[in-house]
Design a protein around this motif. Structure first.
Motif, PDB file in Angstrom:
ATOM      1  N   UNK A   1       0.841  -1.201   0.000  1.00 50.11           N
ATOM      2  CA  UNK A   1       0.000   0.000   0.000  1.00 50.11           C
ATOM      3  C   UNK A   1       0.873   1.247   0.000  1.00 50.11           C
ATOM      4  N   UNK A   2       1.891   1.258   0.863  1.00 52.18           N
ATOM      5  CA  UNK A   2       2.788   2.412   0.916  1.00 52.18           C
ATOM      6  C   UNK A   2       3.512   2.616  -0.408  1.00 52.18           C
TER       7      UNK A   2
ATOM      8  N   UNK B   1       3.158  13.855   3.950  1.00 52.23           N
ATOM      9  CA  UNK B   1       2.783  13.754   2.541  1.00 52.23           C
ATOM     10  C   UNK B   1       1.650  12.750   2.343  1.00 52.23           C
ATOM     11  N   UNK B   2       1.748  11.620   3.039  1.00 57.58           N
ATOM     12  CA  UNK B   2       0.685  10.602   2.926  1.00 57.58           C
ATOM     13  C   UNK B   2      -0.626  11.155   3.472  1.00 57.58           C
ATOM     14  N   UNK B   3      -0.542  11.845   4.598  1.00 55.97           N
ATOM     15  CA  UNK B   3      -1.751  12.331   5.271  1.00 55.97           C
ATOM     16  C   UNK B   3      -2.499  13.359   4.441  1.00 55.97           C
ATOM     17  N   UNK B   4      -1.772  14.152   3.646  1.00 51.05           N
ATOM     18  CA  UNK B   4      -2.404  15.217   2.857  1.00 51.05           C
ATOM     19  C   UNK B   4      -2.552  14.863   1.386  1.00 51.05           C
ATOM     20  N   UNK B   5      -2.187  13.639   1.016  1.00 51.17           N
ATOM     21  CA  UNK B   5      -2.198  13.286  -0.410  1.00 51.17           C
ATOM     22  C   UNK B   5      -3.596  13.331  -1.005  1.00 51.17           C
TER      23      UNK B   5
ATOM     24  N   UNK C   1      -4.219   5.559   6.150  1.00 52.90           N
ATOM     25  CA  UNK C   1      -4.000   5.213   7.560  1.00 52.90           C
ATOM     26  C   UNK C   1      -3.055   4.032   7.711  1.00 52.90           C
ATOM     27  N   UNK C   2      -3.201   3.025   6.831  1.00 46.85           N
ATOM     28  CA  UNK C   2      -2.315   1.862   6.881  1.00 46.85           C
ATOM     29  C   UNK C   2      -0.877   2.284   6.598  1.00 46.85           C
ATOM     30  N   UNK C   3      -0.677   3.125   5.590  1.00 43.93           N
ATOM     31  CA  UNK C   3       0.673   3.572   5.236  1.00 43.93           C
ATOM     32  C   UNK C   3       1.275   4.430   6.342  1.00 43.93           C
ATOM     33  N   UNK C   4       0.470   5.287   6.937  1.00 44.90           N
ATOM     34  CA  UNK C   4       0.966   6.135   8.029  1.00 44.90           C
ATOM     35  C   UNK C   4       1.406   5.279   9.211  1.00 44.90           C
ATOM     36  N   UNK C   5       0.630   4.235   9.517  1.00 49.40           N
ATOM     37  CA  UNK C   5       0.987   3.354  10.627  1.00 49.40           C
ATOM     38  C   UNK C   5       2.340   2.686  10.381  1.00 49.40           C
TER      39      UNK C   5
ATOM     40  N   UNK D   1       8.394   2.668  11.374  1.00 53.26           N
ATOM     41  CA  UNK D   1       9.765   2.859  10.888  1.00 53.26           C
ATOM     42  C   UNK D   1      10.456   3.985  11.649  1.00 53.26           C
ATOM     43  N   UNK D   2       9.729   5.037  11.957  1.00 49.74           N
ATOM     44  CA  UNK D   2      10.309   6.122  12.757  1.00 49.74           C
ATOM     45  C   UNK D   2      10.776   5.586  14.103  1.00 49.74           C
ATOM     46  N   UNK D   3       9.951   4.711  14.708  1.00 46.99           N
ATOM     47  CA  UNK D   3      10.318   4.119  15.996  1.00 46.99           C
ATOM     48  C   UNK D   3      11.556   3.237  15.865  1.00 46.99           C
TER      49      UNK D   3
END
Length: 1019
Positions: free
Chosen positions: A454-455, A475-479, A494-498, A503-505
């Motif tokens: 999905x990402x 970018x994903x959130x506002x796409x 939402x799936x891609x943001x999760x 990955x940030x963690x």
């Protein structure tokens, strides 16, 4: 035991030879077992020391001794490896205890130290901070030169300065010679300061220490040096010492026992001859070739003798092979037969096959190996220096469930664990870079990748609009605001943001984000990369198995290297990791097949098989041309006492001769390699020349396969559709299959596509394929056009100022949101300003009857065509209603709009079809009315507007154009609803502006002469 069978004892020869083609290790083991009564005394050889070239030979010799003892348990001898000239076999460590030698440098520390000296030289001479990867490449060349000097008995670097002063060299050679002071002066000083020894120097010192100990305390047990050509100084020291021992023996591989003094003199002058290293070793030992005895217990048949003589002659020095026919008569007379009978005997069991390309060569080799399994007890070995060919044959054998890993191993970077380390290294220097992120998460070891499709599909492709993971999340959130007609949903976002949050963690936990570093310690950076690899993968996968151990050694070597190189920029560390992983090889970790093997020439030394397949026999593959000296003029080598680089060709030729004398041999070479003409190996050419000289037109038959031609087997597999494409596969695709009643719905732009490139329509609508943007793509015309359309739409909102400043701000905002780099906007700002001024002037002249124009208006019109319903759809950029109530349809183009000529020929019907929908009142919120004009507006560097149907190429009203378009559309749809209609690839290529994404699928480059990228004349 008969005296003639003895190899130990007073008066017996000290130097022996086992002929080429014989099973060297089995012949050695059989005679030794018989000599020592090994079957009756299991410990008869337990005190013996036997040297062989490499560890594979050592394992095979112990197994052969076990077989020779009647498969009884034995106490094996101490089998040690001398180390092949080209291999990285460790020196015989058992000898180093005899003398207090400084420790040998590890390969990584040695390279690191040399690379550090290289960087120091460049900094001092040129004030240049050389990147570590570049320094490492230079260090590898210096290391190779040091090895060559160590293997040359008379190397003397002190002569270098004098040679430079006396020679008229180009300036770059003077700089190179100055650079070589690193190994003539700086390197010895470094070794002394660090109490270390160069590996080859330590090997020679260990051999000299052992030789001295043997002289002082001669072992009474056998000491045998077997299978060595005596190409290394350490090996020759041990050979010379072994001759003084009571039971010391030297067993040479394949000495030419038939050569006379004249031939030996010629061989001494030809370093590329297969016997050159052997005669050099004998001269060093003060042993005449005539004093070398044939190893007892070997029975040679007439065909074996003839083959051996023919191969030796085929590889003889060029000036000794001028008169082939006279030579053949001498060879035949020596065997007591005619020339023709001699050649037939020599070529019995020998096959030479020219494959059309390396793919067919690999197929033929795989089929030959597979055929061997049909005969119980038979074995086969593929020998090739081409690692790619070896891997390809291994992969082909897996079609039959036969797993035969190449024994030479694979580069660490090609293994699962090694590739994960490399991918994580590239990822760490830019965690949000789409290609690096996707490549790392797609690795088979990674545990959290379910959300990756999905990402990747919706949010990582196209222009990059972010600089870090936090920016990617935004970018994903506002796409959805930027792409209102996109195929993804809010759930996809939402799936891609999760996933991005996880990955940030991961990077927070491992501190592996190297993009924030200016300089990084190599050891620390490697540890952080390793932590990242371990964190994202299923434990303990990165560190398990052979490749896991290799990955651990890689990190250890990086630590050793960086310890010498000091802090470096992150990109340099990553380059270092990739460079090291490409140089390190590991075994595949798979149990070897009991009857099939794939060897490199080094691994094949002293080995044997029922059928030997020699593949890759093309010039510059086998033999491989010696690499040119990077820093040393070649004419200096002899003056400095360095060996000629051509001596490697001699060793390679010796390997070939040994293998070519096996009873059953198949030689394979390709007419084309890497899609270019290739030349057969010089050895194959000489062999064919001898065969033709003896047999004339019968030579080809003598060298042909017996019992079926492998290339015929390859062809048969193609005919059955196995492996590659069958021969009669159609070149130009002409598919006809489609669902009943298709197409049922098309937009006006798709109508144009169906006319221009039916195959693309078929691929999209029938196969269900769709084109996707590449990652990090430059901003393309589609997203740029969408951004410009959206900016013009926002301009028309109530309350929005209709000023150049506001429109410029809207354009900058929307183009930035779809990925237009800021620098591109700044560079073209003046151009955009002129376009904006023109557009606002054009807008001010519009006759809209006081009404507000409609933008981005959707419309649909239904038909019944050929017995099935059909819906025509469109989205009009701008529809105006004039003061008289008529409609004007405007289409914005960011490129060049279609010409009236294209519209007249019905190849561009977008605007006429829009007029058809508008006059029927099928646009949302727009009542039916006559269409007064169809107008294109080119919103680009040179803006322009044009009313359709007002040129000499086309004079027609919108109504007339709509009528004609309706008729043509119905005819087109009805035609493609016929079951036998073919969907051709761009049949009118002149009118196709660009590749629609399916030219490769249609294989246009194969049948239309298009360029490799598939565009051809489409531009």
């Amino acid at each position: 035991m008969a005296n003639e069978a003895q190899v130990f004892g007073v008066g017996r020869p000290k130097v022996w030879s086992i002929p080429p083609g014989a099973d060297f290790l089995r012949a050695l083991a059989t005679t030794l077992a018989k000599e020592t009564h090994l079957s009756e005394q299991p410990d008869a050889l337990s005190d013996a020391i036997i040297y062989v070239p490499n560890s594979r030979s050592a394992r095979a010799l112990i197994l052969a001794l076990y077989d020779a003892a009647g498969e009884k348990s034995i106490l094996p001898p101490d089998v040690r490896t001398l180390g092949d000239l080209e291999s990285e076999e460790a020196p015989p460590n058992a000898e180093t205890a005899l003398v207090g030698l400084p420790p040998a440098l590890s390969p990584a520390r040695r390279l690191g130290a040399l690379a550090a000296l290289v960087r120091k030289f460049y900094e001092a001479e040129y004030r240049v901070d050389l990147p570590p990867a570049s320094a490492l490449a230079a260090a590898r060349e210096l290391s190779r030169l040091l090895d060559q000097a160590a293997l040359s008995a008379g190397a003397d670097w002190t002569k270098l300065d004098g040679l430079v002063e006396e020679s008229d060299l180009a300036a770059h050679w003077h700089r190179s010679v100055a650079f070589l002071k690193i190994i003539t002066a700086a390197w010895p000083e470094w070794l002394n300061d660090n109490n270390s020894m160069d590996p080859f120097a330590r090997r020679l010192a260990a051999a000299e220490a052992l030789a001295a100990d043997w002289l002082a305390n001669p072992p009474t047990a056998p000491v045998i040096i077997a299978g060595s050509t005596g190409a290394t100084p350490a090996g020759r020291v041990l050979m010379k010492a072994a001759l003084t021992l009571p039971k010391g023996l030297i067993v040479l591989p394949g000495l030419d026992m038939d050569a006379d003094d004249e031939a030996w003199n010629a061989i001494r002058q030809s370093v590329s001859h297969p016997q050159n290293s052997l005669i050099d070793a004998l001269d060093h030992l003060s042993v005449a070739p005539a004093d070398v005895a044939a190893w007892p217990g070997i029975k040679e048949h007439e065909t074996d003798t003839a083959r051996r003589r023919l191969i030796h002659e085929a590889l003889a020095p060029a000036d000794a092979t001028a008169d082939w026919r006279a030579t053949l008569k001498v060879l035949a007379k020596a065997t007591g037969s005619t020339v023709e009978d001699f050649a037939v005997d020599a070529l019995s069991g020998l096959t030479v096959i020219e494959a059309p390309d390396e793919a067919a060569e690999a197929e033929a080799a795989a089929l030959l190996m597979r055929e061997t399994l049909e005969t119980p007890g038979e074995t086969a070995a593929l020998v090739t220096p081409d690692a790619g060919l070896a891997r390809r044959v291994s992969a082909l054998l897996k079609r039959w469930g036969v797993d035969v890993p190449p024994s030479a191993g694979v580069p660490l970077g090609r293994t699962p664990a090694g590739s994960l380390i490399g991918l994580c290294a590239s990822w760490a220097i830019d965690p949000s870079e789409p290609v690096a992120l996707t490549a790392a998460l797609k690795h088979g070891f990674v545990k959290d990748r379910e959300s990756l499709p999905v990402l990747e599909r919706h949010f990582l492709r196209g222009p990059r609009r972010w600089r870090d993971l936090a920016g990617l999340r935004e970018s994903i959130d506002t796409r959805g605001d930027i792409e209102p007609y996109a195929s993804f949903t809010r759930d996809d976002q939402d799936v891609a943001i999760a996933l991005v949050d996880r990955l940030i963690a991961v990077f927070d936990e491992t501190d592996a984000d190297l993009s924030v570093e200016t300089l990084v310690d190599g050891t620390e950076g490697a540890e952080r990369i390793a932590a990242l690899a371990g964190r994202i993968s299923e434990a303990p996968l990165p560190w398990a198995g052979e490749d896991g151990r290799g990955a651990t050694k890689l990190l250890e070597s990086i630590s050793e290297l960086s310890g010498q190189l000091g802090p470096m920029v992150p990109y340099a560390l990553v380059d270092l990791i990739h460079a090291q992983s490409s140089q390190m090889t590991i075994s595949a970790g798979i149990v070897e097949h009991s009857r099939l093997s794939i060897w490199g020439p080094l691994e094949a030394r002293l080995q044997s098989a029922s059928r030997v397949i020699l593949a890759g026999l093309n010039e510059d593959v086998w033999p491989h041309r010696p690499a040119p000296d990077a820093f040393l003029p070649r004419r200096f080598r002899q003056e400095l006492g360095l060996n000629d680089p051509e001596d490697r060709l001699g060793l390679s030729a010796h390997d070939f001769a040994q293998l070519a004398c096996a009873p059953t041999v198949v030689m394979l070479h390709a007419a084309r390699r890497d899609d270019a003409p290739a030349v057969a190996s010089r050895w194959v050419w000489r062999l064919k020349t001898l065969a033709e000289g003896a047999l004339d037109d019968k030579a080809a038959e003598a060298l042909a396969p017996v019992g079926g031609h492998p290339l015929d087997w390859v062809s048969a597999m193609q005919d059955r559709g196995t492996g590659t494409l069958p021969k009669d596969f159609p070149v130009e695709p002409k598919p006809t299959r489609h669902p009943e009643g298709w197409p049922k719905r098309l937009s006006v732009t798709r109508i144009d596509l169906l006319q221009r490139d039916p195959y693309a329509m078929w691929a999209e609508n029938v196969l269900g394929l769709e084109t996707i943007d590449p990652m990090n793509a430059p901003l393309g015309p589609a997203p740029r056009g969408t951004a410009i359309h959206h900016a013009l739409e926002l301009l028309e909102e109530d309350g929005a100022p209709k000023t150049p400043q506001h429109l410029m701000a809207l354009l900058e905002q929307e183009l930035a949101r779809v990925g237009e780099p800021k620098e591109d906007w700044v560079a073209r700002r003046a151009v955009w300003q002129k376009t904006v001024d023109w557009y606002l002037n054009w807008r001010a002249t519009r006759d809209t009857g006081g009404t507000k124009p409609k933008l981005e208006v959707k419309g649909e019109l239904d038909f019944d065509i050929a017995g099935y319903p059909f819906t025509l759809s469109a989205t009009a950029d701008r529809i105006e209603r004039t003061a008289t109530g008529d409609l004007v349809i405007v289409d914005f183009k960011t490129g060049s709009p279609p010409s009236d000529k294209e519209i007249a020929t019905e190849l561009s019907q977008q605007m006429p079809l829009q007029a058809l929908i508008a006059r029927a009142g099928k646009y949302e919120g727009i009542a039916a009315a006559p269409v007064a004009a169809l107008e294109y507006v080119a919103f680009k560097a040179k803006p322009d507007s044009r009313v359709v149907g007002t040129s000499r190429a086309l004079t027609a009203t919108p109504g007339e154009l709509a009528d004609k378009a309706e008729e043509g559309m119905k005819r087109l749809i009805a035609n493609y609803r016929q079951p036998d209609t073919s969907f051709l690839s761009a049949p009118r290529v002149k009118f196709v502006k660009y590749d629609n994404g399916f030219n490769r699928l249609a294989r246009r480059a194969e049948w239309a002469g298009d360029t490799e990228d598939g565009e051809g004349d489409n531009g």
